[in-house]
Design a protein around this motif. Structure first.
Motif, short mmCIF file in Angstrom:
data_model
loop_
_atom_site.label_atom_id
_atom_site.label_comp_id
_atom_site.label_asym_id
_atom_site.label_seq_id
_atom_site.Cartn_x
_atom_site.Cartn_y
_atom_site.Cartn_z
N HIS A 65 32.66 1.76 -13.24
CA HIS A 65 32.50 0.78 -12.17
C HIS A 65 32.26 -0.63 -12.71
O HIS A 65 32.08 -1.56 -11.93
CB HIS A 65 31.31 1.16 -11.28
CG HIS A 65 31.48 2.44 -10.55
ND1 HIS A 65 30.84 3.60 -10.93
CD2 HIS A 65 32.23 2.75 -9.47
CE1 HIS A 65 31.19 4.57 -10.11
NE2 HIS A 65 32.03 4.08 -9.22
N HIS A 66 32.27 -0.81 -14.03
CA HIS A 66 31.90 -2.10 -14.62
C HIS A 66 32.76 -3.25 -14.14
O HIS A 66 32.24 -4.33 -13.84
CB HIS A 66 31.89 -2.02 -16.13
CG HIS A 66 30.66 -1.37 -16.67
ND1 HIS A 66 30.35 -1.39 -18.00
CD2 HIS A 66 29.64 -0.69 -16.07
CE1 HIS A 66 29.20 -0.74 -18.19
NE2 HIS A 66 28.77 -0.32 -17.04
N ALA A 71 33.17 -8.22 -10.93
CA ALA A 71 33.86 -9.01 -9.90
C ALA A 71 32.91 -9.30 -8.73
O ALA A 71 32.87 -10.42 -8.21
CB ALA A 71 35.10 -8.27 -9.42
N PHE A 72 32.13 -8.30 -8.33
CA PHE A 72 31.18 -8.48 -7.24
C PHE A 72 30.13 -9.52 -7.60
O PHE A 72 29.83 -10.43 -6.81
CB PHE A 72 30.52 -7.14 -6.89
CG PHE A 72 29.59 -7.22 -5.73
CD1 PHE A 72 30.06 -7.11 -4.43
CD2 PHE A 72 28.22 -7.41 -5.93
CE1 PHE A 72 29.20 -7.20 -3.35
CE2 PHE A 72 27.35 -7.50 -4.86
CZ PHE A 72 27.84 -7.39 -3.56
N GLY A 83 24.76 -8.42 -16.81
CA GLY A 83 26.08 -7.97 -16.37
C GLY A 83 26.40 -6.58 -16.85
O GLY A 83 25.71 -6.04 -17.73
N PRO A 84 27.41 -5.96 -16.28
CA PRO A 84 27.83 -4.64 -16.72
C PRO A 84 28.16 -4.64 -18.21
O PRO A 84 28.77 -5.57 -18.72
CB PRO A 84 29.09 -4.37 -15.89
CG PRO A 84 29.00 -5.30 -14.74
CD PRO A 84 28.24 -6.49 -15.21
N GLY A 85 27.69 -3.64 -18.91
CA GLY A 85 27.91 -3.52 -20.34
C GLY A 85 26.85 -4.21 -21.18
O GLY A 85 26.88 -4.11 -22.40
N SER A 86 25.90 -4.90 -20.55
CA SER A 86 24.82 -5.56 -21.30
C SER A 86 23.94 -4.52 -21.97
O SER A 86 23.76 -3.41 -21.45
CB SER A 86 23.96 -6.41 -20.37
OG SER A 86 24.71 -7.45 -19.81
N ALA A 93 23.14 0.57 -9.84
CA ALA A 93 23.17 1.23 -8.54
C ALA A 93 23.82 0.29 -7.53
O ALA A 93 23.85 -0.93 -7.74
CB ALA A 93 21.76 1.60 -8.09
N GLY A 94 24.33 0.85 -6.45
CA GLY A 94 24.98 0.02 -5.44
C GLY A 94 24.98 0.67 -4.08
O GLY A 94 24.62 1.85 -3.93
N ILE A 95 25.38 -0.11 -3.10
CA ILE A 95 25.56 0.36 -1.73
C ILE A 95 26.99 0.02 -1.34
O ILE A 95 27.46 -1.09 -1.62
CB ILE A 95 24.57 -0.30 -0.76
CG1 ILE A 95 23.13 0.04 -1.15
CG2 ILE A 95 24.85 0.12 0.69
CD1 ILE A 95 22.07 -0.66 -0.31
#
Length: 186
Positions: A65-66, A71-72, A83-86, A93-95
């Motif tokens: 999902h990164h 992008a979000f 950020g993703p991958g940090s 987690a998300g909704i």
């Protein structure tokens, strides 16, 4: 929909009474430091927040999902801290809305100097703010960290009144936290 089972809460360092045990060295570390002169303050809580409406909609997001997360965050929180991958991220987690579109996200990371669990980069779709999505996500992440580590921390911008109200409602404090424990001699 994916559900999450929280891991059992680890031993609570704040109430073990380790400082009263004889024959051991004293260990102290700060989990959070107040920085009143800065625009940021580090807040913390050792308590699980009350259940929040919508919290059941939160799902764990993985490595695949990164790109979607990045992008979000670029669109809805361009100044995000993590950020993703940090390095140091233990959970994203998300909704999602009824069409499967990501409408809120956040991460659990850790403070570099102490390793304390840190909630980071909580963001909500700008068109949907004020509907409780950020509160549901922050409740979930806080509960997850408290059950796993015994407490949770976060950095908050000093001029973000809605975030301050939310985090206060969730039980976050901004006093300096110091943990004391004795290490038994061998």
């Amino acid at each position: 929909m994916q559900s999450t089972t929280f891991p059992p809460r680890t031993a609570d360092l704040f109430t073990q009474g380790l400082e009263n045990r004889p024959g051991s060295a004293l260990l102290r570390f700060g989990a959070a430091r107040r920085r009143s002169a800065d625009r940021l303050s580090c807040r913390w809580t050792p308590d699980e927040p009350p259940a929040h409406p919508g919290e059941e909609r939160v799902v764990e997001l993985g490595e695949h999902h990164h790109e979607e997360l990045l992008a979000f965050l670029r669109e809805h929180s361009p100044g995000h801290s993590t950020g993703p991958g940090s390095a140091g991220i233990s959970l994203w987690a998300g909704i999602r809305d009824e069409n499967g579109r990501l409408v809120a996200c956040g991460a659990l990371s850790s403070l570099r100097d102490s390793g304390a669990p840190l909630m980071a980069s909580v963001a909500t779709d700008a068109r949907l703010r004020g509907q409780g999505l950020g509160a549901a996500l922050a409740s979930f992440l806080t509960r997850y960290a408290v059950r796993r580590y015994g407490f949770c921390t976060l950095w908050q911008l000093a001029d973000n009144a809605p975030a301050e109200r939310l985090y206060t409602r969730l039980g976050y404090r901004d006093e300096d936290l110091c943990v004391a424990a004795r290490i038994a001699a061998r």
